[in-house]
Design an enzyme around this catalytic site. Structure first.
Site, PDB file in Angstrom:
ATOM      1  N   ARG A 235       0.789  -1.224   0.000  1.00 48.68           N
ATOM      2  CA  ARG A 235       0.000   0.000   0.000  1.00 48.68           C
ATOM      3  C   ARG A 235       0.826   1.281   0.000  1.00 48.68           C
ATOM      4  NH1 ARG A 235      -2.901  -4.008   1.524  1.00 48.68           N
ATOM      5  NH2 ARG A 235      -0.911  -4.605   2.384  1.00 48.68           N
ATOM      6  N   THR A 236       1.774   1.365   0.912  1.00 49.77           N
ATOM      7  CA  THR A 236       2.490   2.634   1.070  1.00 49.77           C
ATOM      8  C   THR A 236       3.282   2.955  -0.202  1.00 49.77           C
ATOM      9  OG1 THR A 236       2.637   2.124   3.406  1.00 49.77           O
ATOM     10  CG2 THR A 236       4.040   3.912   2.606  1.00 49.77           C
TER      11      THR A 236
ATOM     12  N   HIS B 110       4.677   5.507  11.626  1.00 50.41           N
ATOM     13  CA  HIS B 110       4.227   5.445  10.224  1.00 50.41           C
ATOM     14  C   HIS B 110       3.311   6.661  10.028  1.00 50.41           C
ATOM     15  CE1 HIS B 110       3.147   4.011   6.379  1.00 50.41           C
ATOM     16  NE2 HIS B 110       2.825   2.762   6.648  1.00 50.41           N
TER      17      HIS B 110
ATOM     18  N   ARG C  88      11.114   3.641   3.400  1.00 47.54           N
ATOM     19  CA  ARG C  88      10.727   2.732   4.493  1.00 47.54           C
ATOM     20  C   ARG C  88      11.969   1.938   4.867  1.00 47.54           C
ATOM     21  NH1 ARG C  88       5.623  -1.273   4.475  1.00 47.54           N
ATOM     22  NH2 ARG C  88       4.654   0.694   5.122  1.00 47.54           N
TER      23      ARG C  88
ATOM     24  N   LYS D  82      25.940  -4.207  -0.752  1.00 47.48           N
ATOM     25  CA  LYS D  82      27.414  -4.196  -0.754  1.00 47.48           C
ATOM     26  C   LYS D  82      27.964  -3.570   0.513  1.00 47.48           C
ATOM     27  CE  LYS D  82      27.166  -3.073  -5.652  1.00 47.48           C
ATOM     28  NZ  LYS D  82      27.333  -1.910  -6.512  1.00 47.48           N
TER      29      LYS D  82
HETATM   30  N1   CP Z   1      -0.466  -0.039   5.715  1.00 47.16           N
HETATM   31  C1   CP Z   1       0.761  -0.328   5.220  1.00 47.16           C
HETATM   32  O1   CP Z   1       1.792   0.271   5.593  1.00 47.16           O
HETATM   33  O2   CP Z   1       0.766  -1.308   4.283  1.00 47.16           O
HETATM   34  P1   CP Z   1       2.030  -1.791   3.456  1.00 47.16           P
HETATM   35  O3   CP Z   1       2.964  -2.460   4.428  1.00 47.16           O
HETATM   36  O4   CP Z   1       1.494  -2.720   2.418  1.00 47.16           O
HETATM   37  O5   CP Z   1       2.691  -0.560   2.872  1.00 47.16           O
END
Ligand code: CP
Length: 308
Positions: A56-57, A134, A106, A85
């Site tokens: 999603r993100t 998040h 991320r 590396k």
């Molecule tokens: N909600 C969320 O962060 O989903 P993903 O891990 O799929 O990005």
């Protein structure tokens, strides 16, 4: 006061006014015809650096970038980058920011986004750092709640599942504490309780109660925000196996809830919400995921011309 943030690293950096500015911009993005927004990121190149898995993100950010006319570079797997590396995060960020106008990232390490923001002369957006935060998920969660209920103030919100490792619920606690008269009900097994420091940081603003049993709070909840048990954060797989199905929500849950009761989940789910709930009025989680687009369009548009 205008929106002054140059990076989105932690929801704790936001004032209520900052949050409301993003929600307002997201509503604008949602209403704006595609032809009117397709040039907002024209000429901008955005890095999408996902050192940890995501559906999603990453995809909603990349869709948002493309829908506003920007270009995306990056990776969905650190294994194909020079991290493999032995390159440090700081060196990767210093290098990539020489190529792009903004970084979405991320990482599995808590504090990685803060470190990246410190060494970057371009805005950095945290798409999740380990079990820490998040923030863009929280902004879309708040957008979803506001759209559904017309307000965030005064609501009673249950947080259920892995409250220890779940970064979405950590960010959400800090965000809800910026609103008025919000009651939070924490529902988790003893070993996955919300970290005490987060409770201590927010208990002045939130009315907080805790239980291991969801039934205890169901009749008063406006929203039940369920989370996955975060398998990848457990040091001991046996411990995960013992606890992975601690909550499995099904239709029977709805016998004792308010008419307007809604279930949210940041997704992905594993077993914690049965698919039999998906077609009920209570299920908000797929609409919630879809709201990632206008909210992330808003964030990109608000940060696109930031000078650090
Ligand atoms: N909600 C969320 O962060 O989903 P993903 O891990 O799929 O990005």
């Amino acid at each position: 006061m205008g929106f002054k943030l140059t990076d989105i690293v932690s929801i704790s950096d936001f004032s209520r006014e900052d949050i409301e500015a993003v929600l307002k911009e997201a509503a604008k993005m949602e209403e704006m015809p595609q032809k009117d927004k397709s040039g907002l990121l024209e000429g901008k190149v955005i890095a999408s650096l996902f050192f940890e898995p995501s559906t999603r993100t990453r995809l909603s950010f990349e869709t948002a970038i493309q829908s506003l006319g920007g270009k995306v570079v990056g990776f969905a797997d650190a294994g194909v980058s020079s991290t493999k590396k032995g390159e440090s995060l700081s060196d990767t960020i210093r290098t990539v920011t020489g190529y792009v106008d903004l970084v979405v990232m991320r990482h599995s390490i808590e504090g990685a986004a803060r470190r990246a923001a410190e060494v970057s002369d371009k805005p950095v957006v945290n798409g999740g750092d380990g079990a820490n935060q998040h923030p863009t998920q929280t902004l879309l969660d708040l957008y979803t709640i506001k759209k559904e209920f017309g307000t965030i103030d005064g609501l009673t919100i249950g947080l259920l599942g892995d409250l220890k490792y779940g970064r979405t619920v950590h960010s959400l606690m800090y965000a809800l504490a910026k609103f008025k008269d919000v009651k939070v009900r924490l529902i988790a097994p003893e070993s996955l309780r919300m970290p005490q420091n987060i409770i201590d940081d927010t208990k002045g603003e939130l009315e907080i109660k805790e239980s291991e049993k969801v039934e205890e709070f169901l009749p008063e909840l406006d929203v039940l925000y369920a989370t996955r048990i975060q398998k990848e954060r457990f040091a001991d797989e046996f411990e995960y196996e013992q606890i992975k199905n601690v909550y499995i929500l099904g239709k029977d849950l709805l016998k004792n809830t308010k008419k307007e009761f809604r279930i949210m989940h940041p997704l992905p789910r594993v077993n914690e919400i049965k698919t039999e709930l998906d077609e009920t009025d209570a299920a908000l989680y797929f609409k919630q995921a879809k709201n990632g687009i206008p909210v992330r369009q808003a964030i990109l548009n608000m940060l696109k011309d930031v000078k650090k």
